[in-house]
Design an enzyme around this catalytic site. Structure first.
Site, short mmCIF file in Angstrom:
data_model
loop_
_atom_site.label_atom_id
_atom_site.label_comp_id
_atom_site.label_asym_id
_atom_site.label_seq_id
_atom_site.Cartn_x
_atom_site.Cartn_y
_atom_site.Cartn_z
N THR A 93 0.87 -1.17 0.00
CA THR A 93 0.00 0.00 0.00
C THR A 93 0.90 1.22 0.00
O THR A 93 1.51 1.55 1.03
CB THR A 93 -0.91 0.02 1.24
N LYS A 169 -7.09 0.91 -2.91
CA LYS A 169 -6.69 0.34 -1.62
C LYS A 169 -6.72 1.38 -0.51
O LYS A 169 -7.21 1.13 0.59
CB LYS A 169 -5.28 -0.26 -1.76
N LYS A 238 -0.59 5.25 8.91
CA LYS A 238 0.08 5.55 7.64
C LYS A 238 -0.92 5.63 6.50
O LYS A 238 -0.89 6.55 5.68
CB LYS A 238 1.13 4.46 7.36
#
Length: 292
Positions: A93, A169, A238
């Site tokens: 990701t 995503k 994150k």
């Protein structure tokens, strides 16, 4: 097929093991060598460097963040060592900006590139039931489809530009985080009026929100079971920051993402990072003056 796999956290290890079970020749590398041992016992070859793992038909990578991907793939000389015409399948990701940079770097070196982030926790990965979101040239996807099918139950193509898979995503993880935050706040409200989080969340996830993500995270919240982490809190933090950065780049306001980021940061400030990101439910309880 002869494939390499780099990045052997809980997800990467489970995915690589399924490639082995499907009969492929797999060479693995991880920054911490101990992670390679279980896969070696299943028949994987162990490379001493990521470049040595990249000598095959395809290279799969499941690294933790932009910094790790940049260090290993762009700055570590990995692309220079790969054969022209080989395929790099990146499951990480990463930010939209890095996704575009990666696509350009691979094209410059004549290496096919497929972005393929996944939805699913480690137990889903181990069962080979991941949902794999892909973006890249259709012909490249078809070349590695049998490998992806060994790791997932469904493949979801999103077009040719690799960053499309990454933004899907990021947006999906934002939705998961929003679900956790809403259950955390709602269950704190119920608890403040004498209803247990377990009773409340069992009702909601059996009726109005009867879907696996809600059900899975509700169970963790109700049981206060945040270890071992299926998706670690710093990774959730994150990813929400990646969503905000993607929103800034496209002028898309994401006001709830800002709220979610602050809740995750407050949870991190408690000092324990080795927890599942559903632990942000403890912040909602603390704000309401509720004891765990």
């Amino acid at each position: 097929m002869k494939v390499g796999f780099i990045g052997l956290g809980a997800m990467g290890s489970a995915m690589a093991s399924n490639l082995l079970k499907a009969g492929h020749s797999v060479t693995v590398w991880n920054r911490s060598p101990a992670a390679t041992e279980p896969l070696a016992s299943l028949g994987a070859k162990v490379a001493s460097t990521p470049e040595r793992a990249a000598q095959g038909d395809a290279l799969f990578s499941m690294l933790s963040n932009d910094q790790a991907v940049r260090a290993v793939v762009l700055e570590g000389g990995l692309l220079e060592e790969m054969d022209k015409g080989a395929v790099h399948v990146n499951h990480a990701t990463v930010s939209v900006a890095l996704a575009r940079e990666l696509a350009a770097a691979h094209a410059q070196r004549g290496i096919d590139y497929l972005a393929a982030p996944v939805f699913g926790r480690p137990d889903v990965a181990a069962a080979g039931k991941l949902n794999i979101v892909t973006a890249g040239k259709p012909a490249v996807l078809e070349r590695v489809r049998p490998l992806l099918e060994a790791m997932g139950s469904a493949i979801w193509p999103m077009g040719e530009e690799p960053e499309r898979a990454n933004v899907v995503k990021i947006a999906g993880n934002f939705m998961l985080g929003a679900a956790i935050e809403s259950m955390a706040e709602a269950s704190a409200l119920a608890r403040a009026h004498g209803v247990s989080a377990g009773d409340f969340l069992h009702l909601m996830t059996s009726t109005l929100f009867a879907s696996p993500p809600y059900q899975g995270y509700a169970k963790l919240i109700a049981e206060q079971r945040f270890k071992p982490a299926g998706f670690a809190l710093p990774l959730g933090y994150k990813d929400i920051n990646l969503a905000l950065a993607a929103g800034d780049a496209a002028r898309v306001p994401l006001p709830f993402a800002s709220v979610l980021r602050d809740s995750l940061l407050e949870t991190l400030a408690l000092g324990d990072e080795d927890v599942d990101w559903s632990a942000l439910s403890t912040v909602a309880a603390r704000r309401a003056g509720l004891k765990d």
